[in-house]
Enzyme design. Sequence first.
Site, short mmCIF file in Angstrom:
data_model
loop_
_atom_site.label_atom_id
_atom_site.label_comp_id
_atom_site.label_asym_id
_atom_site.label_seq_id
_atom_site.Cartn_x
_atom_site.Cartn_y
_atom_site.Cartn_z
N SER A 23 0.83 -1.20 0.00
CA SER A 23 0.00 0.00 0.00
C SER A 23 0.87 1.25 0.00
O SER A 23 1.67 1.46 -0.91
CB SER A 23 -0.97 -0.04 1.19
OG SER A 23 -1.98 0.92 1.06
N GLU A 70 -1.92 -2.31 -8.24
CA GLU A 70 -3.14 -2.57 -7.47
C GLU A 70 -3.57 -1.26 -6.83
O GLU A 70 -2.81 -0.30 -6.78
CB GLU A 70 -2.91 -3.64 -6.42
CG GLU A 70 -1.93 -3.26 -5.31
CD GLU A 70 -2.55 -2.49 -4.16
OE1 GLU A 70 -3.73 -2.72 -3.83
OE2 GLU A 70 -1.84 -1.65 -3.58
N HIS A 129 -4.70 -5.33 -1.47
CA HIS A 129 -5.65 -5.20 -0.37
C HIS A 129 -6.64 -6.36 -0.41
O HIS A 129 -6.66 -7.14 -1.36
CB HIS A 129 -6.38 -3.86 -0.46
CG HIS A 129 -5.47 -2.67 -0.26
ND1 HIS A 129 -4.67 -2.19 -1.27
CD2 HIS A 129 -5.25 -1.88 0.81
CE1 HIS A 129 -3.99 -1.14 -0.82
NE2 HIS A 129 -4.32 -0.93 0.44
#
Length: 309
Positions: A114, A214, A276
């Site tokens: 992330s 992502e 995630h």
Amino acid sequence: MRQGDTVAIVSPSGPPDPELLRRGVERLEGLGLKVVVGAHALDRQDLDYLAGADAARAADLQEAWCDPAVSAVFCCRGGYGAGRLLELLDWDAMRAAGRAAGRAAGPKTLLGSSDITALHNAFAIELDVPTLHGPMIACDVIAGDDAGPEPLTWESLREALFGPDEGVTPVAGDRVLAPGRAEGVVRGGNLSLLASMCGTRWQPSFADGIAFLEDVGEEPYRIDRMLTQLLQAGAFDGVRGIALGSWVGCGDPYPVLEDRLRPLGVPIVAGLPVGHGTPQMSVWFGALGVIDTESCSLTGSWGIGEQAR
């Protein structure tokens, strides 16, 4: 890594939940690892989306990386803030520490995902070491409840850290956006973070490699905007293949992803459980990877000896 190795836990981004951090530490100790927690890992400041002051977070990260007793540095969680540390880190000192560690026992490992994409990208450029994109220690899939970590996530992380005897397990997706096979160094991470680094000294490049992307909670038009920014910045020039991970809370991103990426004319696999959501499989960045659209998979190396230059 080996049992008995020491790992340091730091908070480069948002503040972790203390209980989740405690459970995460217990999980790592259960693997036979020694765990030290950064002095400022549980700090908070007026900007409550940051785990303490920038200088304190940077100091924890640099101290952990430069400590010869530490084999790996694991990040507590994402959120926001890692990018604010890049200009505060003494890259020369960290580079020297990495070389010393490499002579002794192989390069150190950085683990996170992330917002930690900012560090993955900067470590690749500044330190030229492989890093591990995987679940963070104070997150639900590792430390969520007393029943234990999410099984697939945990096994993938264990395999990435310790290495399997039987070989590397491919990460399988669920769709192919463009057919073919590609091999190259895997780079990338969270799309929002990669786009935000355009125009900086840490601007991403996927040349001669495999781009992994992502994101979470982004509308398709925003995904379009970020991909367009990376395309116009030349980040995809020379890319050999693309692997697309999870897009939790992003509506249906695939029409946009196909529209912007298929014209590159390279193999594209999608729907990999990386990023995630649940499960969160681990993937090495800065190491050789192979996309195979027949099996709709990304296979990455785990041994440092497999690192591609």
